[in-house]
Design an enzyme around this catalytic site. Structure first.
Site, PDB file in Angstrom:
ATOM      1  N   SER A  17       0.862  -1.187   0.000  1.00 15.92           N
ATOM      2  CA  SER A  17       0.000   0.000   0.000  1.00 15.92           C
ATOM      3  C   SER A  17       0.902   1.242   0.000  1.00 15.92           C
ATOM      4  CB  SER A  17      -0.925  -0.020   1.206  1.00 15.92           C
ATOM      5  OG  SER A  17      -0.165  -0.062   2.380  1.00 15.92           O
ATOM      6  N   SER A  18       0.305   2.400  -0.023  1.00 19.45           N
ATOM      7  CA  SER A  18       1.043   3.682  -0.041  1.00 19.45           C
ATOM      8  C   SER A  18       2.000   3.810  -1.219  1.00 19.45           C
ATOM      9  CB  SER A  18       1.844   3.884   1.252  1.00 19.45           C
ATOM     10  OG  SER A  18       1.045   3.707   2.364  1.00 19.45           O
ATOM     11  N   GLY A  20       1.317   5.470  -3.840  1.00 17.14           N
ATOM     12  CA  GLY A  20       1.070   6.730  -4.531  1.00 17.14           C
ATOM     13  C   GLY A  20       0.206   6.567  -5.767  1.00 17.14           C
ATOM     14  N   ASP A 151      -6.305  -8.126  -1.711  1.00 13.35           N
ATOM     15  CA  ASP A 151      -7.221  -7.853  -0.594  1.00 13.35           C
ATOM     16  C   ASP A 151      -8.579  -8.473  -0.914  1.00 13.35           C
ATOM     17  OD1 ASP A 151      -5.209  -6.239   0.323  1.00 13.35           O
ATOM     18  OD2 ASP A 151      -6.218  -4.338  -0.132  1.00 13.35           O
ATOM     19  N   LYS A 193      10.040  -9.859  -9.040  1.00 14.11           N
ATOM     20  CA  LYS A 193       9.130 -10.968  -8.697  1.00 14.11           C
ATOM     21  C   LYS A 193       7.815 -10.505  -8.056  1.00 14.11           C
ATOM     22  CE  LYS A 193      10.280 -14.960  -8.894  1.00 14.11           C
ATOM     23  NZ  LYS A 193      10.347 -15.628 -10.216  1.00 14.11           N
ATOM     24  N   GLN A 196       5.586  -9.364 -10.768  1.00 12.92           N
ATOM     25  CA  GLN A 196       5.096 -10.488 -11.568  1.00 12.92           C
ATOM     26  C   GLN A 196       3.930 -11.161 -10.856  1.00 12.92           C
ATOM     27  OE1 GLN A 196       8.130 -13.353 -12.637  1.00 12.92           O
ATOM     28  NE2 GLN A 196       9.701 -11.790 -12.595  1.00 12.92           N
ATOM     29  N   CYS A 384     -10.198  26.882  11.105  1.00 15.10           N
ATOM     30  CA  CYS A 384     -11.270  26.175  11.808  1.00 15.10           C
ATOM     31  C   CYS A 384     -11.000  26.151  13.310  1.00 15.10           C
ATOM     32  CB  CYS A 384     -11.463  24.786  11.204  1.00 15.10           C
ATOM     33  SG  CYS A 384     -13.130  24.191  11.474  1.00 15.10           S
ATOM     34  N   GLU A 408     -16.970  22.796  23.551  1.00 14.62           N
ATOM     35  CA  GLU A 408     -16.450  21.476  23.164  1.00 14.62           C
ATOM     36  C   GLU A 408     -15.452  20.962  24.212  1.00 14.62           C
ATOM     37  OE1 GLU A 408     -14.363  21.396  19.359  1.00 14.62           O
ATOM     38  OE2 GLU A 408     -14.160  19.219  19.421  1.00 14.62           O
ATOM     39  N   HIS A 510     -12.151  25.950   5.837  1.00 19.72           N
ATOM     40  CA  HIS A 510     -10.908  25.247   5.477  1.00 19.72           C
ATOM     41  C   HIS A 510     -10.409  25.682   4.099  1.00 19.72           C
ATOM     42  CE1 HIS A 510     -10.757  22.306   8.785  1.00 19.72           C
ATOM     43  NE2 HIS A 510     -12.081  22.350   8.742  1.00 19.72           N
ATOM     44  N   GLU A 512      -7.652  25.370   2.893  1.00 22.47           N
ATOM     45  CA  GLU A 512      -6.651  24.421   2.350  1.00 22.47           C
ATOM     46  C   GLU A 512      -7.245  23.465   1.316  1.00 22.47           C
ATOM     47  OE1 GLU A 512      -7.810  24.421   5.460  1.00 22.47           O
ATOM     48  OE2 GLU A 512      -7.893  22.423   6.358  1.00 22.47           O
TER      49      GLU A 512
HETATM   50  N1  GLN Z   1     -13.699  20.875  16.781  1.00 21.13           N
HETATM   51  C1  GLN Z   1     -14.135  22.096  16.185  1.00 21.13           C
HETATM   52  C2  GLN Z   1     -15.604  22.053  15.784  1.00 21.13           C
HETATM   53  O1  GLN Z   1     -16.188  21.013  15.696  1.00 21.13           O
HETATM   54  C3  GLN Z   1     -13.268  22.474  15.001  1.00 21.13           C
HETATM   55  C4  GLN Z   1     -13.433  21.577  13.830  1.00 21.13           C
HETATM   56  C5  GLN Z   1     -12.318  21.675  12.831  1.00 21.13           C
HETATM   57  O2  GLN Z   1     -11.264  22.244  13.107  1.00 21.13           O
HETATM   58  N2  GLN Z   1     -12.479  21.080  11.682  1.00 21.13           N
HETATM   59  O3  GLN Z   1     -16.187  23.082  15.526  1.00 21.13           O
END
Ligand code: GLN
Length: 536
Positions: A17-18, A20, A151, A193, A196, A384, A408, A510, A512
């Site tokens: 696995s891994s 890529g 698998d 191998k 193969q 976040c 939280e 997010h 990102e």
């Molecule tokens: N734990 C936080 C929430 O539920 C932040 C969530 C996160 O960073 N994705 O709001």
């Protein structure tokens, strides 16, 4: 769409696995897009979870979120970073989803008394999804199968792929198998191998790979290519070398291009798209390899020792480095270490980033890091949870609400500056109950964020249960916190900033998930630009 009907490429993996496979699929998608084809990439995961949303980052790495709110496998992040096709929840299929659907149909009586079996009921469901007409049409559909050949869980998917290919014209479908050539030091050679054997396993179930992509630490000699060709029954030009890249995964499209993989695929699928310039990838790699500047930033988190838990965050930082012609050294800092050892380690940093997270481990350490960034005027980007942390820190240390916290982490706090969202409160389950996907946000003019996005309305992806508590808006604003981004529909705080600071931006979403190597996300790009500007 070109004049051709849709063509299909199945990507499987063998030996380990891994390997890529996800990156290979994504880079292949990039090559085919360069040749003017529209590409859709999808991932089939043989595990029984309905989606990876409930899986721990310790086991499964990052959960990647799409615009439509789907919580998906992190390989979809690669697909979005390398190609421009739009992804939706239909691009990630798990065994859990397949079985859920088949069992729902069975309970409804849709099968009219038939005995429900893996073949044909499960395989039919999978085949429907390979060519789902609910998806945007594309010239090429690349389907990556998670896991490794051999698998047990993968078998129904392979069987569905085999049947699917049988029902199509031979030049409509190709199988690409990724494999590993391990280097044995004692023998001083790469071994074929295991490859193969994994190809033999595929052939046992009726699949003959058309292309063999061989991961190896060293270039593959002609003799070795011949041997692999002979034993794996693949033409020699379809034995593709995929050596470990030198600097970055973004070299992969060019590496595959030099092995002429795109020519091969175009020929095998009987297409006639002409070759095109790879300039955008050449530019990305050039900037990565010879940056003019250097900065060091700290990522303070909980899953710091894991390569994949903050995958998109690290990739976005790399993209922002490319945009700023700058190499970014990332120090991964375990938030709990700050609690025990203090903030000394933060001294050398040009910027601090706190990514998303769940649960109370390391929270106080993250609060210390946010405080350090605020007090020492170090550029700060909070994502976040990183935004919620910045709010708690500000409430405690600037607004004097000493016991401020998120509900939280302390349900009984007298100052829940972060509290559970109204809609989430009603939900009792722990799977799929977050605020997920793309929501709009209106930016305040003259904010860092507005300056970065150069637009008043933006849309970003979310994954959270808690949010800023509007009861504290006035009190914190009086003390100098800027609410720079607001969700217009529900009046939720999406972005906070500290105007007196050189660059302090923390967002409830997010960013990102929307950054690409050749077009860095504006917030990441501005964050790195500010670390360069204020570098001590
Ligand atoms: N734990 C936080 C929430 O539920 C932040 C969530 C996160 O960073 N994705 O709001």
């Amino acid at each position: 769409m070109s004049k051709n009907n849709t063509k299909y490429i199945f990507v499987t993996g063998g030996v380990v696995s891994s390997l890529g496979k996800g990156l290979t699929s994504a880079a292949l998608g990039a090559l085919l897009e360069q040749r003017g084809l529209t590409v859709r990439i999808q991932k089939f995961d043989p595990y029984l979870n309905v989606d990876p949303g409930t899986m721990s980052p310790f086991q499964h790495g990052e959960v990647y979120v799409l615009d439509d709110g789907a919580e998906t496998d992190l390989d979809l992040g690669h697909y979005e970073r390398f190609t421009s096709g739009k992804l939706s929840r239909l691009n990630n299929l798990t065994s859990g989803q397949v079985y859920e659907k088949v069992l729902q149909k069975e309970r409804r009586g849709d099968y009219l008394g038939a005995t429900i079996q893996v073949i044909p009921h499960i395989t039919n469901e999978i085949k429907d999804r390979i060519a789902s007409d609910a998806c945007e049409p594309a010239d090429i559909v690349i389907t990556e199968l998670g896991g490794t050949i051999g698998d047990i869980e993968g078998l129904p998917f392979l069987e569905a792929m085999r049947q699917f290919a049988l029902e199509k014209d031979p030049d409509d479908v190709i199988f690409l198998h990724c494999t590993l050539l391990p280097y044995l030091k004692a023998a001083g050679e790469l071994k074929t191998k295991p490859s193969q054997q994994s190809v033999a396993k595929l052939r046992e179930i009726g699949i003959q790979p058309d292309i063999l992509v061989c991961r190896s630490e060293q270039p593959i000699s002609n003799d070795l290519r011949k041997k692999l060709s002979l034993f794996c029954n693949v033409p020699i030009k379809a034995v593709i070398e995929e050596c470990d890249v030198e600097t970055s995964i973004y070299e992969l499209p060019l590496a595959l291009k030099s092995e002429k993989v795109d020519d091969l695929v175009i020929e095998m699928l009987n297409l006639d798209n002409p070759d095109n310039s790879m300039q955008i990838w050449v530019d990305v790699v050039r900037r990565l390899k010879a940056p003019s500047h250097k900065v060091e930033i700290g990522v303070v988190g909980k899953y710091i020792e894991l390569q994949d838990a903050y995958k998109s965050v690290y990739e976005s930082i790399t993209h922002a480095g490319i945009a700023n012609d700058c190499s970014v050294r990332v120090q991964r800092i375990d938030a709990e270490d700050l609690e025990t050892e203090g903030t000394e380690i933060l001294k050398s940093l040009d910027g601090i980033l706190i990514p998303g997270g769940f649960g109370d481990r390391g929270i106080e350490g993250k609060i210390l890091a946010a405080q350090y960034a605020r007090e020492n005027h170090i550029p700060y980007l909070g994502l976040c949870l990183g935004m919620q942390i910045a709010v708690i820190e500000f409430a405690r240390n600037v607004a004097g609400l000493k016991e401020a916290n998120s509900a939280e982490f302390n349900a009984d706090t007298p100052h829940p500056v972060i509290h559970i969202m109204e809609e989430q409160k009603a939900l009792k389950t722990k799977g799929g109950n977050m605020r997920l996907g793309a929501y709009d946000c209106t930016l305040a003019k003259d904010s860092f964020s507005y300056h970065a996005y150069e637009s008043e309305t933006i849309s970003e992806r979310h994954r959270h249960r808690y949010e800023f508590n509007n009861d504290y808006r006035e009190a914190l604003s009086e003390k100098g916190l800027r609410f720079a981004g607001i969700n217009p529909e529900k009046d939720l705080i999406e972005i906070i900033e500290m105007p007196e600071h050189p660059w302090f931006v923390a967002v409830q979403f997010h960013p990102e998930f929307k950054s690409k190597p050749h077009s860095a996300h504006p917030l990441f790009a501005n964050f790195i630009a500010s670390t360069l500007k204020y570098k001590q």
